[in-house]
Every structure is written in C-alpha cells, then in structure tokens.
Design a protein around this motif. Structure first.
Motif, mmCIF file in Angstrom:
data_model
loop_
_atom_site.group_PDB
_atom_site.id
_atom_site.type_symbol
_atom_site.label_atom_id
_atom_site.label_comp_id
_atom_site.label_asym_id
_atom_site.label_seq_id
_atom_site.Cartn_x
_atom_site.Cartn_y
_atom_site.Cartn_z
ATOM 1 N N ALA A 219 -11.191 4.593 -18.354
ATOM 2 C CA ALA A 219 -11.351 3.836 -19.599
ATOM 3 C C ALA A 219 -11.790 4.757 -20.744
ATOM 4 O O ALA A 219 -11.325 4.630 -21.878
ATOM 5 C CB ALA A 219 -12.368 2.723 -19.391
ATOM 6 N N GLN A 220 -12.683 5.712 -20.444
ATOM 7 C CA GLN A 220 -13.141 6.634 -21.479
ATOM 8 C C GLN A 220 -12.012 7.545 -21.953
ATOM 9 O O GLN A 220 -11.854 7.795 -23.152
ATOM 10 C CB GLN A 220 -14.313 7.463 -20.950
ATOM 11 C CG GLN A 220 -15.052 8.236 -22.033
ATOM 12 C CD GLN A 220 -16.325 8.877 -21.507
ATOM 13 O OE1 GLN A 220 -16.796 8.558 -20.412
ATOM 14 N NE2 GLN A 220 -16.891 9.789 -22.277
ATOM 15 N N LEU A 221 -11.207 8.042 -21.024
ATOM 16 C CA LEU A 221 -10.066 8.888 -21.402
ATOM 17 C C LEU A 221 -9.027 8.090 -22.182
ATOM 18 O O LEU A 221 -8.424 8.602 -23.128
ATOM 19 C CB LEU A 221 -9.435 9.492 -20.148
ATOM 20 C CG LEU A 221 -10.251 10.590 -19.461
ATOM 21 C CD1 LEU A 221 -9.684 10.902 -18.087
ATOM 22 C CD2 LEU A 221 -10.292 11.860 -20.323
ATOM 23 N N GLN A 222 -8.833 6.844 -21.811
ATOM 24 C CA GLN A 222 -7.876 6.008 -22.527
ATOM 25 C C GLN A 222 -8.330 5.796 -23.969
ATOM 26 O O GLN A 222 -7.518 5.861 -24.906
ATOM 27 C CB GLN A 222 -7.716 4.667 -21.815
ATOM 28 C CG GLN A 222 -6.632 3.777 -22.419
ATOM 29 C CD GLN A 222 -6.401 2.526 -21.590
ATOM 30 O OE1 GLN A 222 -6.731 2.478 -20.408
ATOM 31 N NE2 GLN A 222 -5.841 1.505 -22.215
ATOM 32 N N ARG A 223 -9.634 5.544 -24.169
ATOM 33 C CA ARG A 223 -10.143 5.371 -25.533
ATOM 34 C C ARG A 223 -9.966 6.653 -26.352
ATOM 35 O O ARG A 223 -9.608 6.613 -27.537
ATOM 36 C CB ARG A 223 -11.625 4.965 -25.498
ATOM 37 C CG ARG A 223 -11.859 3.541 -25.013
ATOM 38 C CD ARG A 223 -13.278 3.106 -25.273
ATOM 39 N NE ARG A 223 -14.249 3.888 -24.515
ATOM 40 C CZ ARG A 223 -14.679 3.585 -23.293
ATOM 41 N NH1 ARG A 223 -14.203 2.508 -22.671
ATOM 42 N NH2 ARG A 223 -15.577 4.336 -22.686
ATOM 43 N N LEU A 224 -10.222 7.798 -25.718
ATOM 44 C CA LEU A 224 -10.054 9.074 -26.411
ATOM 45 C C LEU A 224 -8.620 9.256 -26.906
ATOM 46 O O LEU A 224 -8.386 9.567 -28.083
ATOM 47 C CB LEU A 224 -10.431 10.229 -25.477
ATOM 48 C CG LEU A 224 -10.006 11.627 -25.964
ATOM 49 C CD1 LEU A 224 -10.823 12.036 -27.186
ATOM 50 C CD2 LEU A 224 -10.150 12.659 -24.845
ATOM 51 N N PHE A 225 -7.655 9.060 -26.021
ATOM 52 C CA PHE A 225 -6.279 9.333 -26.412
ATOM 53 C C PHE A 225 -5.705 8.260 -27.333
ATOM 54 O O PHE A 225 -4.740 8.527 -28.057
ATOM 55 C CB PHE A 225 -5.420 9.553 -25.173
ATOM 56 C CG PHE A 225 -5.624 10.915 -24.582
ATOM 57 C CD1 PHE A 225 -5.082 12.028 -25.189
ATOM 58 C CD2 PHE A 225 -6.392 11.095 -23.439
ATOM 59 C CE1 PHE A 225 -5.278 13.297 -24.674
ATOM 60 C CE2 PHE A 225 -6.613 12.360 -22.910
ATOM 61 C CZ PHE A 225 -6.048 13.461 -23.543
ATOM 62 N N ARG A 226 -6.299 7.095 -27.344
ATOM 63 C CA ARG A 226 -5.914 6.135 -28.376
ATOM 64 C C ARG A 226 -6.380 6.618 -29.742
ATOM 65 O O ARG A 226 -5.664 6.473 -30.735
ATOM 66 C CB ARG A 226 -6.514 4.764 -28.060
ATOM 67 C CG ARG A 226 -5.719 3.991 -27.005
ATOM 68 C CD ARG A 226 -6.331 2.635 -26.734
ATOM 69 N NE ARG A 226 -5.551 1.888 -25.753
ATOM 70 C CZ ARG A 226 -5.952 0.767 -25.185
ATOM 71 N NH1 ARG A 226 -7.150 0.258 -25.495
ATOM 72 N NH2 ARG A 226 -5.192 0.140 -24.305
ATOM 73 N N ARG A 227 -7.585 7.196 -29.795
ATOM 74 C CA ARG A 227 -8.063 7.752 -31.063
ATOM 75 C C ARG A 227 -7.181 8.912 -31.516
ATOM 76 O O ARG A 227 -6.972 9.109 -32.714
ATOM 77 C CB ARG A 227 -9.514 8.244 -30.940
ATOM 78 C CG ARG A 227 -10.539 7.145 -30.785
ATOM 79 C CD ARG A 227 -11.931 7.652 -31.153
ATOM 80 N NE ARG A 227 -12.313 8.846 -30.434
ATOM 81 C CZ ARG A 227 -12.915 8.856 -29.238
ATOM 82 N NH1 ARG A 227 -13.183 7.703 -28.637
ATOM 83 N NH2 ARG A 227 -13.250 9.986 -28.653
ATOM 84 N N LEU A 228 -6.678 9.676 -30.551
ATOM 85 C CA LEU A 228 -5.799 10.800 -30.884
ATOM 86 C C LEU A 228 -4.364 10.359 -31.155
ATOM 87 O O LEU A 228 -3.502 11.195 -31.425
ATOM 88 C CB LEU A 228 -5.813 11.824 -29.745
ATOM 89 C CG LEU A 228 -7.173 12.435 -29.396
ATOM 90 C CD1 LEU A 228 -7.021 13.498 -28.319
ATOM 91 C CD2 LEU A 228 -7.851 13.013 -30.622
#
Length: 406
Positions: free
Chosen positions: A264-273
């Motif tokens: 979930a944390q990685l998914q949030r990161l790459f959505r921001r990117l």
C-alpha cells in the motif's frame, strides 16, 4: 530558392528546366543542412562533459534549421514541398544516428562518471528531452513527404528509441545502486517489526523523482513505469531467496500483513509519481494471500489469478512460495502446483509478455532440493525426513582373488 519561390522563373523556363533547377536546389539544401546539423551536434556535444549545468538547445536548433526549408518549399509547388520534406527527413535520420552514437560514446567515457552525480543526471535528462521535439519533427516531415519517406522516419525513430532506452537504463541503475542497501534489509526478522527499510526506499525514490520530473512527459512516463516495475521486482526478489520461513499460521499472518502494508505504501508513492503501471498494484497483495490462506482451494484460486495476471510466473516461483509458507504436504502441494502447470501450459500461459511487462522473469529462484522431483508416493514423507533417508550405495568392488600358483 527565392526566385523559384516568387514564381519569377516559371513563365520564362520550360518545365524540364524548372525541374532541373528544383533538383539543384534540393541537392544544395541536402549538403547545406548536413554540414549545419553536424556543426550543431559538435557544438552541443562539446558541452556534455562540462561541469556547468547548461540547458541544451540542440533540438530547437535542429528544428529551426530544417523547418526553414520545409516551410518555404510548398509555396513553389506541392510536389516540390514533398521532395524537400523527404530530403530534410533523410538528413534528420542521418543526424539522429550520429546523435545516438555520440550519446553512447558520452556514457561509455569513464571520465564522465567523475562528474557530480546531480550534473551527470541533469545532462542525461537533457539528452532524453531532445527526443520528443525531434520525433515530432520526423513525423511531420513523413506526413508531408512521399510514401518512400517511411524508412527514413523509422530510422529516425529507432535512433531516438535507443537514446531514450540507454539514458533510462543509466538513470535507473544509478538510482537502484543508491537504493540497494535498503532493499538488502527486506524479508529479515527486523523487517517484520520495523519500517526502516521501506521508509528508506520510499524516501529516496520520492526525493530523486523531483529531479527526474524535469524530463518531458512522454519519456518521464516510460521511466517512472520502469522504476515502478523495478522497485517491485527488487522488493519481491529477497522473498524468493528464502530469507523467511513461515512454518506457523501466526508467522504467515504477520508476514502477509507486512507485505500488504508495504504494498500500500509503494502504491501511494507511485501514484504521487504519476506512474500509469497499475498492472503492478496486485502482485505483492496476491503473494501475501498465497502465504496467508489456509485451505487448498483458496490457495489454488489465488495462484490461478497470479498466473493469469502475471503470465511469466512459473511453477518454480509457486513452489518457492509453498516452501516459504511451509506447505510440504504432498497432496496439497501437488494440487496447487497442478493449477500453475495447467495455466502455464495453456494458450495464454505460453505467451511471454513484452519486456516492459515482465516481472517474475527477472526474479531467480534457488534450485529446489533434489528430493522435490521424486515420485509422488515418496512425497507422503515430510521433506525434512526424506532428505535424511539413507540412499543405497553402489556395491564396492570385490577384492581380486590371488591366482593359484602352479
């Protein structure tokens, strides 16, 4: 070209003579643009290895130089405009092949790596940013030119693709060299109770993305999609190395929960990117489910969805997951692996995904113990007991009998 453009010569000359003048004009433009493009490349490349952070005008200079001719030529005639577009497209394709070779030599130069990392990254981004406007120019010239312009357009696109792939690979490798110490901490006992490793990964990726965002949108989207894919591959890789063993339901639950939180944390990161590689979002949660579920049919269903969504997964990956979760019971193991085998051999499962959709193909799995390939009936024994079974030794050669003395 001025006299041709103004139409001053048309009433005075025969069509054959006009055609000859147009031929000479095209020949002159071809020679002039070739020399001018070479000067532009030499001047710009002379600054690539410099320490100063300089904004490149190479793409703009090339576009202005060629458009000066292609915009004027159609005023003489449509046919002459097509011939000039074809001539300039050929010169552009030749220039881009030279540009590609210069970029390759630049990155192969050991002295370039002595630049400050931020300067080297900035220079690499500038080279990538030359691509979109030059690609758009090649497309415009191909549309105006005759049908035989297509090979030159393809050559121009191919050279730009190679430059972009090379620069993307270099930027990705530099970033993951910095991230490697954080990835090495994953899937260890401390990882279960501490977010230190993933926080380091997310923090570094987020900070470096600010510099990468200076890249133009199309190549940025390609790069961030590859960073997304590579980050998940590097995250999952230590899991398949067998660093953790989940023999109890409690441990499996803890590991699965941690995998879901990290995903979930990685998914949030790459959505921001602004990554558009949403096909990657399900991979870690699905692996977590295979580890967490207890009944065989549910595990079979989850494995089936893994194989469907990630067709490069193989039975060896599924077997490694079953080893991690401690599922050594032969009947259940055989039933689960049978699902992977059937889907792997199906029509869809035999197709390899394109390189940018490869995932499990980049994840090696340690070779299984020799006893995994024994017949099914032997599998009713636990693997630990099976490994301890005495194996028949080859008969030792009998001592030779002395010959009788006569």
């Amino acid at each position: 070209m001025v006299a041709l453009e103004n139409g001053e010569l048309e009433p005075l000359l025969s069509p054959g003579t006009l055609r000859g003048l147009e031929d000479e004009c095209v020949t002159d433009v071809k020679a002039q643009t070739r020399a001018a493009l070479l000067r532009v490349l030499q001047e710009d490349a002379g600054h690539w290895a410099g320490a100063e952070d300089r904004c490149s005008s190479l793409a703009q200079d090339v576009c202005e130089l060629l458009e000066e001719h292609t915009e004027r030529a159609p005023r003489i005639s449509q046919e002459f405009g097509e011939r000039m577009a074809h001539c300039c497209l050929g010169g552009l394709a030749e220039f881009l092949q030279s540009f590609q070779q210069r970029v390759e030599r630049f990155h192969e130069n050991p002295g370039v790596r002595e630049l400050l990392p931020d300067t080297y990254i900035s220079r690499t981004i500038s080279l990538v940013n030359c691509g979109p406007p030059l690609r758009a120019l090649a497309e415009r010239l191909a549309r105006v030119g005759p049908p035989e312009s297509e090979p030159a357009r393809e050559a121009a696109a191919s050279a730009l693709d190679r430059v972009t792939r090379l620069c993307h690979r270099i930027l990705t490798d530099l970033l993951f060299q910095e991230l490697q110490p954080h990835f090495s901490k994953l899937m260890r006992r401390k990882w279960l109770s501490s977010s230190e490793a993933l926080d380091g990964i997310v923090g570094t990726l987020g900070a470096k993305a600010l510099a990468l965002r200076r890249m133009q949108d199309e190549p940025y989207q390609e790069l961030v999609a590859e960073l997304h894919r590579r980050a998940l591959v590097e995250y999952v890789r230590p899991l398949f190395r067998g660093r953790l063993r989940c023999g109890s339901a409690r441990t499996r639950s803890r590991v699965a929960g941690r995998l879901r939180e990290d995903a979930a944390q990685l998914q949030r990161l790459f959505r921001r990117l602004e990554s558009q590689a949403s096909w990657l979002d399900a991979v870690v949660p699905r692996l977590a489910e295979v580890l967490h579920l207890e009944d065989t049919p549910s595990i079979q269903m989850e494995v089936g969805m893994l194989v469907r969504d990630y067709p490069d997964i193989r039975r060896k990956h599924v077997a490694a997951l079953l080893d991690i979760r401690g599922l050594h019971h032969t009947v259940a193991r055989h039933e689960i692996l049978a699902v992977a085998r059937d889907l792997e051999l199906s029509e869809g499962g035999t197709l390899s995904p394109p390189r940018d959709r490869a995932f499990f193909a980049d994840i090696p799995v340690p070779r299984p113990p020799f006893c995994l390939s024994l017949p099914l009936f032997l599998g009713r024994l636990s693997l630990s007991r099976l490994a301890c079974l005495p194996w028949p030794r080859p008969p030792s050669p009998s001592p030779s009998r002395p010959r009788a003395q006569h």
